[in-house]
Write a protein that holds these residues in place. Structure first.
Motif, short mmCIF file in Angstrom:
data_model
loop_
_atom_site.label_atom_id
_atom_site.label_comp_id
_atom_site.label_asym_id
_atom_site.label_seq_id
_atom_site.Cartn_x
_atom_site.Cartn_y
_atom_site.Cartn_z
N ALA A 145 -13.96 18.80 79.47
CA ALA A 145 -13.22 20.05 79.63
C ALA A 145 -12.09 20.16 78.62
CB ALA A 145 -12.67 20.17 81.05
N PHE A 146 -11.38 19.06 78.40
CA PHE A 146 -10.28 19.06 77.44
C PHE A 146 -10.79 19.31 76.03
CE2 PHE A 146 -7.72 16.82 74.29
CZ PHE A 146 -6.46 17.38 74.52
N LEU A 147 -11.86 18.63 75.67
CA LEU A 147 -12.41 18.78 74.32
C LEU A 147 -12.94 20.20 74.10
CD1 LEU A 147 -14.33 15.39 73.99
CD2 LEU A 147 -12.24 16.04 72.77
N ALA A 148 -13.62 20.74 75.10
CA ALA A 148 -14.22 22.06 74.95
C ALA A 148 -13.16 23.15 74.97
CB ALA A 148 -15.24 22.30 76.07
N ARG A 149 -12.21 23.05 75.89
CA ARG A 149 -11.19 24.08 76.03
C ARG A 149 -10.33 24.19 74.77
NH1 ARG A 149 -8.97 22.45 80.36
NH2 ARG A 149 -9.91 23.93 81.82
#
Length: 401
Positions: A327-331
Motif C-alpha cells: 500500500a505504501f509503495l503503490a500510494r
C-alpha cells in the motif's frame, strides 16, 4: 471486567482478570483494545501503509530508500510463498512436519536485515525468514522437516545457528555465545559484534529463557532477545502467561525492553538496528517484543480452530505485513503494477524450484545419521555405525533366500 485488564494490564491499572476462561466477547474486546500493541508500540508504517515519523527511530532507517523498501517487500513475498509451498508439501506427505510463519514475515525479515555479517543469530524452529536473510538456501531448511538433516548449512559462514526444537533452549546457547563475545573483547565500538536470539511468547514461560536473561544481564552480554509474540503459545493466549506485556519483563533483569509492531517491517528493521547497536557498544542486553500474529497453525499437527475464534483471525488480516508495504509503495508511486507482478512471478518460480527439489530429493544413505556428530572420529560412534550397518545387511541377506 475491562477488557484491557484481561489482556495486558499496566502497573496500577488494577488486578488481572481471574476468570478461568474468557468469554468470546472478552476475547474480541481484548483483541480490539490491544490490536495495535498499546501506547508503547513502536510503529513506522500503519496497516494502511502510511508512514509514521519517529523522533527516536527514524535515524535508523535513513538509508531505506524506495529500492530498499521494494527489496524488503520482495523478501517477504518470497518467504511467504516458500512457506505456503512447504505447508502444502507436508499435506501431500513430502515433509514430516512444517512450522508455518504466515503473518510473521515482517518481524523476521526486518530483524534479519538489521544484522551485520559479523553478528550471530540463534533461531528456534520457525525462523525461515531470518534464515533467508542470512543467505540460507531454503532447500537446506527442507531437509530438517523431511528428517534427512538437522541443518544443511555452515552455521559459522552464515552466522546462523542450527534450528532448536527444545522450547527456549536456544536462549541459553545464545547467552553463552554472547558472553564469549564480551570476554573476547568483541564489543565496545562500531566494529563490535552482537548476537540475536529468537523465541516465541510461549517460550517466555520456560526456565531456560529466564536463566538466559539473568546471565546476559549479569555479564552485560551483547545479546538482543527477540520475542515474536504471535499471541498464541500453541493453544494458550499470551494473557494467560503474563500479567504484564512481555517487553516489560526486562525491567526485572535490569535491561531495556521495547515493543515493536511486528507486522511493520520498517519498524522491526529500525528497532533491531538500534538494539544491535546498543549491544555492539557494550550496552546490552535488550529485549524486543515484536507484537505480531500467527495466521496459521502452530505446526501442521495443530488445529487452531479448536482454540481461537475466526473473528480474531479476520481482525489481524487487516494488519497483514506484506499488504501495508504494498500500500505504501503503490500510494506513493514508488512501485507500479509491473513491479508487483514481477515479484509474484519470481515467488512462484521460487516455490516451483523448492517443490521440484523436495519431490526429487535423494534418500540419504543409512550411515548418514552417524556423520558429522563429533568434530573428531569417535571409537564408540564408529562401533555403533558398524553394528547398525551389519544389522541392515542382515535384512538384505535374508531377502536373498
Amino acid at each position: 471486567m475491562p477488557s484491557e485488564q484481561w489482556t495486558h494490564p499496566e502497573p496500577g491499572d488494577g488486578p488481572a482478570a481471574v476468570a478461568a476462561q474468557p468469554s468470546p466477547e472478552q476475547v474480541i474486546a481484548g483483541l480490539r483494545a490491544t490490536s495495535e500493541g498499546g501506547a508503547e508500540l513502536t510503529q513506522l508504517l500503519t496497516p494502511e501503509g502510511q508512514r509514521v515519523p519517529s523522533e527516536r527511530f527514524d535515524r535508523y532507517v535513513e538509508d531505506v530508500d524506495d529500492e530498499t523498501l521494494k527489496n524488503l517487500y520482495r523478501d517477504m513475498v518470497l518467504v511467504r510463498r516458500a512457506d505456503r509451498e512447504a505447508n502444502a508439501m507436508q499435506r501431500q506427505g513430502q515433509l514430516g512436519i512444517w512450522v508455518p510463519l504466515l503473518g510473521q514475515e515482517a518481524a523476521q525479515v526486518g530483524s534479519g536485515r538489521a544484522l551485520q555479517p559479523r553478528d550471530m543469530a540463534f533461531p528456534s524452529y520457525r525462523e525461515h525468514g531470518v534464515a533467508y536473510t542470512r543467505g540460507i538456501d531454503m532447500r537446506d531448511l527442507i531437509g530438517i522437516f523431511r528428517c534427512t538433516d538437522h541443518s544443511g548449512w555452515d552455521y559459522q559462514a552464515h552466522r546462523f545457528h542450527p534450528y532448536t526444537i527444545v522450547i527456549g533452549n536456544q536462549v541459553l546457547n545464545a547467552a553463552g555465545y554472547a558472553m564469549g563475545q564480551k570476554f573476547e573483547g568483541k564489543v565496545g565500538d562500531e566494529g563490535g559484534e552482537a548476537t540475536i536470539c529468537y523465541f516465541g511468547d510461549g517460550a517466555t514461560s520456560q526456565g531456560d529463557v529466564h536463566e538466559g536473561f539473568v546471565w546476559a544481564a549479569v555479564y552485560d552480554a551483547p545479546l538482543v532477545f527477540f520475542c515474536q509474540n504471535n499471541q498464541w503459545a500453541i493453544s494458550e493466549p499470551t494473557e494467560r502467561q503474563s500479567r504484564l506485556p512481555l517487553y516489560q519483563r526486562a525491567r526485572g533483569y535490569g535491561f531495556p525492553g521495547i515493543r515493536v509492531d511486528g507486522n511493520d517491517v520498517l519498524a522491526c528493521l529500525a528497532v533491531t538496528r538500534w538494539a544491535l547497536e546498543e549491544c555492539r557498544h557494550g550496552n546490552g542486553p535488550v529485549l524486543i517484543e515484536a507484537f505480531t500474529y500467527r495466521m496459521d497453525a502452530h505446526t501442521t499437527t495443530d488445529d487452531p480452530t479448536r482454540y481461537r475464534l475466526s473473528d480474531e483471525l479476520e481482525e489481524w488480516k487487516l494488519k497483514d505485513p506484506i499488504e501495508r508495504v504494498r500500500a505504501f509503495l503503490a500510494r506513493g508511486g514508488h512501485a507500479d503494477q509491473a513491479f508487483f507482478d514481477s515479484v509474484q512471478a519470481e515467488a512462484d518460480q521460487f516455490a516451483a524450484e523448492l517443490r521440484d527439489y523436495t519431490f526429487n530429493m535423494p534418500e540419504p544413505p543409512p550411515d548418514r545419521v552417524f556423520s558429522q556428530v563429533y568434530a573428531e572420529p569417535s571409537p564408540v560412534l564408529e562401533a555403533q555405525r558398524e553394528e547398525y550397518l551389519s544389522y541392515l545387511d542382515g535384512f538384505a541377506a535374508a531377502g536373498e533366500h
